[in-house]
Design a protein around this motif. Structure first.
Motif, PDB file in Angstrom:
ATOM      1  N   GLY A  41      85.043  31.940  59.176  1.00 29.77           N
ATOM      2  CA  GLY A  41      83.729  31.301  59.307  1.00 29.77           C
ATOM      3  C   GLY A  41      82.851  31.587  58.099  1.00 29.77           C
ATOM      4  O   GLY A  41      82.156  30.692  57.590  1.00 29.77           O
ATOM      5  N   GLN A  74      79.027  35.659  66.039  1.00 32.81           N
ATOM      6  CA  GLN A  74      80.428  36.068  66.216  1.00 32.81           C
ATOM      7  C   GLN A  74      80.625  37.543  65.851  1.00 32.81           C
ATOM      8  O   GLN A  74      81.301  38.278  66.569  1.00 32.81           O
ATOM      9  CB  GLN A  74      81.353  35.200  65.352  1.00 32.81           C
ATOM     10  CG  GLN A  74      81.570  33.796  65.882  1.00 32.81           C
ATOM     11  CD  GLN A  74      82.413  32.947  64.941  1.00 32.81           C
ATOM     12  OE1 GLN A  74      82.461  33.188  63.741  1.00 32.81           O
ATOM     13  NE2 GLN A  74      83.056  31.937  65.492  1.00 32.81           N
ATOM     14  N   ILE A  75      80.036  37.966  64.726  1.00 26.92           N
ATOM     15  CA  ILE A  75      80.170  39.369  64.284  1.00 26.92           C
ATOM     16  C   ILE A  75      79.471  40.303  65.273  1.00 26.92           C
ATOM     17  O   ILE A  75      80.005  41.348  65.642  1.00 26.92           O
ATOM     18  CB  ILE A  75      79.605  39.567  62.854  1.00 26.92           C
ATOM     19  CG1 ILE A  75      80.408  38.731  61.851  1.00 26.92           C
ATOM     20  CG2 ILE A  75      79.663  41.045  62.455  1.00 26.92           C
ATOM     21  CD1 ILE A  75      79.783  38.665  60.457  1.00 26.92           C
ATOM     22  N   TRP A  90      85.441  35.327  62.508  1.00 21.40           N
ATOM     23  CA  TRP A  90      84.224  35.408  61.691  1.00 21.40           C
ATOM     24  C   TRP A  90      84.514  35.373  60.194  1.00 21.40           C
ATOM     25  O   TRP A  90      83.734  34.808  59.420  1.00 21.40           O
ATOM     26  CB  TRP A  90      83.408  36.655  62.058  1.00 21.40           C
ATOM     27  CG  TRP A  90      84.064  37.947  61.657  1.00 21.40           C
ATOM     28  CD1 TRP A  90      84.907  38.698  62.390  1.00 21.40           C
ATOM     29  CD2 TRP A  90      83.917  38.613  60.396  1.00 21.40           C
ATOM     30  NE1 TRP A  90      85.313  39.802  61.668  1.00 21.40           N
ATOM     31  CE2 TRP A  90      84.716  39.781  60.440  1.00 21.40           C
ATOM     32  CE3 TRP A  90      83.196  38.346  59.229  1.00 21.40           C
ATOM     33  CZ2 TRP A  90      84.812  40.666  59.377  1.00 21.40           C
ATOM     34  CZ3 TRP A  90      83.289  39.229  58.168  1.00 21.40           C
ATOM     35  CH2 TRP A  90      84.088  40.372  58.243  1.00 21.40           C
ATOM     36  N   VAL A 142      78.247  32.494  62.588  1.00 22.20           N
ATOM     37  CA  VAL A 142      79.034  33.631  62.094  1.00 22.20           C
ATOM     38  C   VAL A 142      78.363  34.950  62.480  1.00 22.20           C
ATOM     39  O   VAL A 142      79.034  35.906  62.906  1.00 22.20           O
ATOM     40  CB  VAL A 142      79.245  33.543  60.560  1.00 22.20           C
ATOM     41  CG1 VAL A 142      79.869  34.816  60.007  1.00 22.20           C
ATOM     42  CG2 VAL A 142      80.112  32.338  60.210  1.00 22.20           C
TER      43      VAL A 142
END
Length: 197
Positions: free
Chosen positions: A42, A121-122, A39, A118
């Motif tokens: 990203g 992903q986090i 991330w 992103v």
């Protein structure tokens, strides 16, 4: 139909097709790159995309604000990029349309898409998928931050473009000169070629 209107419609159609192709390419590339990185990287990619949008927006504004006269004097003194700077200012409308509308707007769309990847992903990192409270908070915070960075960056870019248009367009002319001489990539229309209209 008037020749100028025909040329304008032809240019608009060309720009629309180029935008469609570039948007598809950039979206595919950014999505494939972002899906394979952590991330933090990203997020860095998102900021790079935003910076590209701001940079091209600045170039577009500088082209419309620049005066052609200083570049003629530089071209007479064989300053590298001056001839290309003349061509940029003569085609300021098309150059600005490409920089602001094509690259600038695509960057905005792609950065939004990249931000969404992103954010997911986090959220997944903390075990909270799509639709969770964390996902919602991250979405609001990151999209607001990217929007603020884009708008703030473009505001600074516009100020620089208006007050330093000659230097910016000369720099752009030097880049175009390298692309056309070293890589044989035709960026600007040939000034020696007669317009059939």
């Amino acid at each position: 139909m008037d020749i100028k209107i025909k040329k304008s419609l032809r240019f608009s159609l060309t720009i629309a097709v180029i935008t469609f192709v570039l948007a598809a390419i950039f979206s595919i590339i950014s999505s494939s790159i972002l899906s394979g990185v952590i991330w933090f990287i990203g997020l860095l990619i998102v900021f790079i995309i935003v910076f590209i949008g701001v940079l091209f927006d600045t170039l577009g504004i500088a082209a419309t604000a620049a005066n052609e006269t200083p570049f003629h004097a530089m071209a007479a003194e064989k300053v590298n990029g001056a001839k290309e700077a003349v061509a940029i200012t003569r085609n300021a409308d098309k150059f600005a349309s490409f920089c602001n509308d094509v690259i600038g707007d695509i960057s905005g769309i792609v950065s939004g898409n990249a931000s969404a990847i992103v954010i997911l992903q986090i959220a997944n990192l903390f075990g909270n998928g799509d639709g969770s409270t964390l996902h919602l908070v991250l979405s609001v915070v990151l999209t607001s931050f990217v929007a603020a960075l884009t708008v703030g960056g473009k505001a600074i870019g516009k100020t620089l473009a208006i007050h330093s248009s000659t230097n910016i367009i000369l720099f752009a002319g030097k880049i175009v000169a390298i692309l056309e001489s070293k890589f044989k990539i035709r960026v600007l229309p040939d000034e020696n070629k007669k317009d059939p209209s």
